[in-house]
Design an enzyme around this catalytic site. Structure first.
Site, PDB file in Angstrom:
ATOM      1  CD  GLU A   1     -27.768  12.130  -4.925  1.00 33.98           C
ATOM      2  OE1 GLU A   1     -28.999  12.008  -4.814  1.00 33.98           O
ATOM      3  OE2 GLU A   1     -27.188  13.223  -5.003  1.00 33.98           O
TER       4      GLU A   1
ATOM      5  CE  LYS B   1     -25.115  15.564  -7.480  1.00 36.15           C
ATOM      6  NZ  LYS B   1     -25.562  16.417  -6.363  1.00 36.15           N
TER       7      LYS B   1
ATOM      8  CE  LYS C   1     -31.856  14.030  -6.102  1.00 37.57           C
ATOM      9  NZ  LYS C   1     -30.495  14.249  -5.606  1.00 37.57           N
TER      10      LYS C   1
ATOM     11  CD  GLU D   1     -35.475  18.148  -4.737  1.00 36.13           C
ATOM     12  OE1 GLU D   1     -34.851  17.088  -4.588  1.00 36.13           O
ATOM     13  OE2 GLU D   1     -35.188  18.991  -5.611  1.00 36.13           O
TER      14      GLU D   1
ATOM     15  CG  ASN E   1     -32.586  20.697  -3.126  1.00 34.75           C
ATOM     16  OD1 ASN E   1     -31.564  21.169  -2.617  1.00 34.75           O
ATOM     17  ND2 ASN E   1     -32.568  20.057  -4.278  1.00 34.75           N
TER      18      ASN E   1
ATOM     19  CD  GLU F   1     -34.294  16.124  -1.275  1.00 36.48           C
ATOM     20  OE1 GLU F   1     -33.880  16.551  -2.363  1.00 36.48           O
ATOM     21  OE2 GLU F   1     -35.443  15.701  -1.121  1.00 36.48           O
ATOM     22  CB  SER F   2     -28.801  20.227  -1.200  1.00 37.45           C
ATOM     23  OG  SER F   2     -29.266  19.617  -2.368  1.00 37.45           O
TER      24      SER F   2
END
Length: 261
Positions: A54, A56, A116, A165, A186, A216-217
């Site tokens: 990503e 970010k 995103k 998601e 997530n 994710e995360s």
């Protein structure tokens, strides 16, 4: 109002403003509308690593992550490292991103790019295609089943992949439909911001095999990925872990080389 409600309220105002500045026909005239998208789902199905890296700069939970790097260098570094795709944050107010980041990333690499964003309107999907995205993100927490259906079907008609998601079982059950390519879990609780990989593990059994499973995360170790692979996950979205270093591309390469051992 939790943070997600605030973001969505601001996003509605932002989209209304954008519509008055750049019309839908203007977006549809973009040369990018003719480009054939690269399927992230197809790349993930064939990959041994499944890394989606990503770009970010900051986030509501962590404030500044890295403001010093330019998106072209980060995108090239990620592509050279062998990632499957790149997630580019385009939200300005909360994440410090922009559609310019998507354009610059697109000019730098040929691998799949995920826009995103907090998508609440069909306009944003046409916008994603017009600015060079291959994949869009839909967040079940902010959309009804009908909205997910409408938005995902529009994305598919434009040749875009759809990553949906979810954060819990309720969101997953309302979301499953043929117009999705990937289901992302997530691991961050949106109300507390706490992260637990158990979320991915628990929901994995309820995701039909037709969809590529993405976690994710909170993924920062090789061990976490190897563990999640045992639950059928083929995609792993990693943002802060790479972005908080001085050279995200080198950091991603080191991670992927270790994963391939």
């Amino acid at each position: 109002m939790n943070i997600l409600d605030k973001i969505v309220a601001d996003k509605r105002k932002e989209v209304d403003l954008k519509k008055s500045l750049i019309t839908l026909p203007q977006l549809e005239a973009s040369v990018m509308m003719e480009r054939t998208s690269v399927s992230l789902a197809a790349v993930l199905r064939k990959s041994n690593t499944g890394i989606i890296a990503e770009h970010k700069r900051r986030s509501p939970s962590k404030s500044v992550i890295n403001q010093n790097l330019n998106v072209q260098d980060v995108a090239k570094g990620y592509a050279d490292a062998g990632v499957c795709g790149i997630s580019v944050l385009t939200d300005g107010k909360y994440f410090g991103g922009s559609l310019d980041d998507l354009v610059l990333a697109r000019a730098s690499v040929n691998i799949p790019l995920l826009r995103k964003e907090f998508i609440i309107d069909e306009y944003q999907i046409v916008e994603a295609k017009a600015y060079g995205a291959d994949v869009i993100l839909l967040i079940a927490a902010i959309l009804s089943r009908e909205e997910i259906k409408t938005l995902s079907e529009l994305a598919k008609s434009l040749g875009l992949d759809v990553l949906l998601e979810v954060h819990n079982e309720e969101e997953l059950q309302k979301s499953i439909m043929p117009s999705l390519d990937m289901l992302g879990v997530n691991n961050r609780n949106l109300k507390t911001f706490e992260v637990s990989l158990d979320t991915s593990k628990t929901l994995s059994e309820q995701i039909p095999e037709d969809f590529v499973k993405v976690s994710e995360s909170g993924i920062s170790t090789i061990g976490a990925i190897q563990e999640l692979k045992g639950f059928g996950y083929q995609g792993f979205l990693i943002g802060e872990n790479f972005m908080k270093t001085d050279d995200p591309g080198a950091s991603a390469k080191e991670f992927i080389d270790e994963l391939n051992k």
